[in-house]
Design an enzyme around this catalytic site. Structure first.
Site, PDB file in Angstrom:
ATOM      1  N   GLN A  49      -4.021  -5.368   6.920  1.00  6.29           N
ATOM      2  CA  GLN A  49      -5.011  -6.323   6.386  1.00  6.29           C
ATOM      3  C   GLN A  49      -4.849  -7.717   6.982  1.00  6.29           C
ATOM      4  OE1 GLN A  49      -7.534  -5.403   4.696  1.00  6.29           O
ATOM      5  NE2 GLN A  49      -6.912  -3.408   3.944  1.00  6.29           N
TER       6      GLN A  49
ATOM      7  N   LYS B  46      -9.904  -0.951  10.999  1.00  5.72           N
ATOM      8  CA  LYS B  46     -10.114  -2.097  10.105  1.00  5.72           C
ATOM      9  C   LYS B  46     -10.430  -3.356  10.904  1.00  5.72           C
ATOM     10  CE  LYS B  46      -7.061  -0.348   6.498  1.00  5.72           C
ATOM     11  NZ  LYS B  46      -7.875   0.032   5.343  1.00  5.72           N
TER      12      LYS B  46
ATOM     13  N   HIS C 214       0.868  -1.189   0.000  1.00  7.39           N
ATOM     14  CA  HIS C 214       0.000   0.000   0.000  1.00  7.39           C
ATOM     15  C   HIS C 214       0.904   1.238   0.000  1.00  7.39           C
ATOM     16  CE1 HIS C 214      -2.787   2.897   1.932  1.00  7.39           C
ATOM     17  NE2 HIS C 214      -3.773   2.081   1.601  1.00  7.39           N
TER      18      HIS C 214
ATOM     19  N   CYS D 213      -5.011   2.669  -3.342  1.00  7.97           N
ATOM     20  CA  CYS D 213      -3.736   3.165  -2.793  1.00  7.97           C
ATOM     21  C   CYS D 213      -2.606   2.179  -3.051  1.00  7.97           C
ATOM     22  CB  CYS D 213      -3.828   3.471  -1.298  1.00  7.97           C
ATOM     23  SG  CYS D 213      -5.124   4.607  -0.881  1.00  7.97           S
TER      24      CYS D 213
ATOM     25  N   ASP E 127       3.670  -3.993   7.609  1.00  8.22           N
ATOM     26  CA  ASP E 127       2.338  -3.380   7.564  1.00  8.22           C
ATOM     27  C   ASP E 127       1.317  -4.498   7.768  1.00  8.22           C
ATOM     28  OD1 ASP E 127      -0.143  -2.499   6.789  1.00  8.22           O
ATOM     29  OD2 ASP E 127       0.527  -1.537   4.942  1.00  8.22           O
TER      30      ASP E 127
HETATM   31  N1  PMP Z   1      -1.787  -0.692   4.597  1.00  4.72           N
HETATM   32  C1  PMP Z   1      -2.727  -1.463   4.074  1.00  4.72           C
HETATM   33  C2  PMP Z   1      -2.348  -2.841   3.614  1.00  4.72           C
HETATM   34  C3  PMP Z   1      -4.035  -0.993   3.972  1.00  4.72           C
HETATM   35  O1  PMP Z   1      -4.987  -1.757   3.441  1.00  4.72           O
HETATM   36  C4  PMP Z   1      -4.339   0.305   4.423  1.00  4.72           C
HETATM   37  C5  PMP Z   1      -5.742   0.872   4.314  1.00  4.72           C
HETATM   38  N2  PMP Z   1      -6.341   0.682   3.078  1.00  4.72           N
HETATM   39  C6  PMP Z   1      -3.311   1.061   4.963  1.00  4.72           C
HETATM   40  C7  PMP Z   1      -2.050   0.538   5.048  1.00  4.72           C
HETATM   41  C8  PMP Z   1      -3.552   2.450   5.458  1.00  4.72           C
HETATM   42  O2  PMP Z   1      -4.388   2.416   6.547  1.00  4.72           O
HETATM   43  P1  PMP Z   1      -4.873   3.792   7.209  1.00  4.72           P
HETATM   44  O3  PMP Z   1      -5.537   4.567   6.127  1.00  4.72           O
HETATM   45  O4  PMP Z   1      -5.799   3.343   8.286  1.00  4.72           O
HETATM   46  O5  PMP Z   1      -3.656   4.459   7.717  1.00  4.72           O
END
Ligand code: PMP
Length: 408
Positions: free
Chosen positions: A203, A226, A123, A370, A200
């Site tokens: 997910q 999430k 991401h 993203c 990270d």
């Molecule tokens: N990493 C991953 C794998 C995500 O799916 C997301 C959210 N789509 C993020 C980071 C960013 O999360 P946040 O917007 O809550 O900071």
């Protein structure tokens, strides 16, 4: 173990609403989860009964609020199987957690010219913070490529480790394909090459138990929103030795034992972990909500959640594999994926697909999620994505499949 899906759904008030005159089918869980009443009630109760600033007073409300906030650190530590609650730093979200890790490492561990290995599967929030270090600190990044199915190119990963990066930043689970990275193999390789590893986990934590000690991750980030908690609370886990050694990213109230100004020079004595990294008024209601969210998941049990999610995932993919006008993206092997189903529909844009589904009360995501470098590798500018949670039902999946069928 089975799950009483009707009872679970009754815990989520929003699932009872209608959208465009149809019952809501919320299939955009990778973007954010819905919240059970146990979380809503915990936040409400906090404001009705305990609200006060933490660590700032001796009065009863301040003490209660402080206890709740510290308990939330303990809860998050147990959730990730961290050695200590002091290894848990509360932030806003995964993005802030990864920016904190990147900046602290740049300030206290890396030198100009050092390399950080990032990946095309990640991401943007685990790509951009590392890119930004170039201009500010002269730190370089190299990107591990992805294979045509959207998984990490493991040969390229090994080859790029030979360049002796100082840090490897990678995702646990892809937010596009739901692919689960084999971190149990990759982290030891990165460590052997002399790199620290920043993971990270945004997910991963909503779908299976994570053990940061077994993984031996140096940093691990996730967002509360999430995983059933409110928006605005996130976690950065870091190994105690690193958090002790590295400098903070934000300065301000509540992170100092003492400040002395002698002859115009400030001398600071930082607080113990984790407060050294948590300057300013904390998101206590978010932390209280996170405690309730973790308790709620524990009450259900992964043994009940996993099989239900897996069966919904298989039903979705199998249904879509039968549709000639639908192109599924991601690895064929579903056993190393969580319930994320990216796809395209012939002759329609991703947003046209999402709009058609919304008309029937079904929420999915469209865009590049993203993750533009990954979409570029897949030869796509965007995709539609169904993402499942344990509170979804077979009936919701079937409704979605019926609409997709009609788009052919
Ligand atoms: N990493 C991953 C794998 C995500 O799916 C997301 C959210 N789509 C993020 C980071 C960013 O999360 P946040 O917007 O809550 O900071």
């Amino acid at each position: 173990m089975t799950m009483d899906i009707a009872a679970v759904r009754a815990d989520f008030p929003i699932l009872a609403r209608t959208v465009n005159g149809k019952p809501l089918a919320y299939l955009d869980n990778a973007a954010t989860s819905q919240k059970p009443r146990q979380v809503l009630e915990a936040v409400d109760r906090y404001y009705r009964q305990n609200n006060a600033n933490v660590h700032r007073g001796v009065h009863t409300l301040a003490s209660e609020s402080t206890v709740l906030y510290e308990e939330a650190h303990q809860k998050a530590a147990a959730f990730l199987n961290a050695r200590s609650w002091q290894e848990i730093i509360f932030v806003r979200n995964t993005t802030e957690a990864l920016n904190l890790a990147a900046t602290a490492l740049a300030l206290g561990h890396l030198k100009p010219g050092d390399e950080v290995l990032i990946t095309r599967v990640d991401h943007h929030s685990n790509i951009i913070p590392w890119f930004l270090l170039k201009e500010r600190f002269g730190i370089l990044t190299r990107m591990v490529d992805a294979l045509p199915d959207g998984t990490l190119d493991l040969e390229d990963f090994k080859a790029k480790l030979a360049g002796r990066p100082k840090v490897v930043a990678m995702t646990h689970v892809s937010n596009v394909t739901g692919w689960i990275s084999p971190l149990e193999r990759l982290i030891p390789l990165a460590h052997e090459a002399g790199a620290l590893v920043v993971v990270d986990g945004a997910q991963a934590v909503p779908h299976f138990p994570v053990d940061v000690q077994a993984l031996d991750a140096d940093f691990y980030a996730f967002s509360g929103h999430k995983v059933l908690a409110p928006m605005g609370i996130g976690v950065l886990y870091g190994k105690r030795e690193l958090l002790t050694r590295l400098p903070p990213f934000l300065g301000g109230g509540d992170m100092l034992e003492t400040v002395c100004v002698v002859g115009g020079v400030c001398s600071l004595c930082l607080k113990a972990l984790p407060w050294k990294y948590e300057a300013g008024t904390a998101n206590v209601d978010g932390a209280v909500g996170l405690t309730a969210a973790i308790d709620y998941l524990a009450g259900l049990g992964w043994d009940a959640v996993r099989p239900h999610e897996e069966s919904l995932f298989r039903r979705t993919v199998e249904g879509m594999r039968r549709m000639k006008h639908v192109r599924l993206i991601g690895p064929e092997d579903l056993s190393r994926r969580v319930g994320c189903v990216p796809f395209t529909v012939e002759g329609l844009s991703a947003s046209e697909v999402a709009t058609a589904l919304d008309g029937e009360g079904i929420a999915i995501r469209s865009g590049f999620h993203c993750a533009q470098p990954l979409h570029e590798r897949l030869g796509l500018s965007s995709s539609a994505r169904i993402s499942l949670a344990f509170y979804n039902t077979e009936a919701e999946v079937d409704r979605c499949l019926a609409v997709l069928e009609s788009l052919g």
